[in-house]
Write an enzyme that holds these catalytic residues in place. Structure first.
Site, PDB file in Angstrom:
ATOM      1  N   GLY A 209       0.809  -1.220   0.000  1.00  8.38           N
ATOM      2  CA  GLY A 209       0.000   0.000   0.000  1.00  8.38           C
ATOM      3  C   GLY A 209       0.838   1.263   0.000  1.00  8.38           C
ATOM      4  O   GLY A 209       0.535   2.237  -0.692  1.00  8.38           O
ATOM      5  N   CYS A 210       1.911   1.261   0.757  1.00  3.27           N
ATOM      6  CA  CYS A 210       2.773   2.439   0.856  1.00  3.27           C
ATOM      7  C   CYS A 210       3.522   2.684  -0.451  1.00  3.27           C
ATOM      8  O   CYS A 210       3.769   3.830  -0.826  1.00  3.27           O
ATOM      9  CB  CYS A 210       3.735   2.281   2.024  1.00  3.27           C
ATOM     10  SG  CYS A 210       2.848   2.085   3.597  1.00  3.27           S
TER      11      CYS A 210
END
Length: 147
Positions: free
Chosen positions: A26-27
């Site tokens: 996600g990051c």
């Protein structure tokens, strides 16, 4: 890049986004999405972006280099900045939160967007907040009002 970032030296609007950890799925999506928009954010809004998470400077340098990031990501190893911004924990307190703050050129927070699950949505939320700070553009016409 190993340099200290000081908000007081930055005299333009600033998007400050907190993310859980470097090099996680996600990051990585979030950082890539901000990278895709960084030129537009700088040109259209005269703003800049910084990402912050708790890993060390080495981790930040590796992550930024791997993704070719053209904006700063900052190491907040003891979570002092995260605490100063009152970033809430996510996933029942198990994960650092994913929250984006938009600050005007005086450093006043004008927008807070909290969404752990949809990392890419933070970019549009930030751009929407930046556009609300922009003065209205001239419409190209005038009205003769009776008052």
């Amino acid at each position: 890049n190993g340099k200290t970032f000081t908000r007081s030296k930055n005299k333009k609007p600033l998007v400050v986004y907190f993310y859980p950890a470097d090099a996680t799925p996600g990051c990585t999506v979030q950082a890539k999405a901000f990278q895709e928009e960084i030129k537009d954010i700088r040109k259209q809004f005269k703003a800049d972006v910084v990402g912050i998470s708790g890993q060390d400077v080495e981790s930040k340098q590796k992550f930024a280099q791997e993704l070719g990031l053209d904006f700063s990501i900052l190491a907040d190893e003891k979570d002092g900045v995260r605490k100063a911004f009152s970033v809430p924990k996510a996933a029942f307190g198990f994960l650092p939160g994913r929250v984006t703050y938009v600050l005007d050129k005086e450093g006043v927070c004008t927008s807070v967007y909290d969404n752990l699950g949809d990392a890419a949505s933070h970019i549009e939320a930030a751009k929407d907040a930046l556009s609300e700070m922009q003065p209205a553009k001239k419409a190209g016409f005038s009205l003769n009002l009776p008052f």
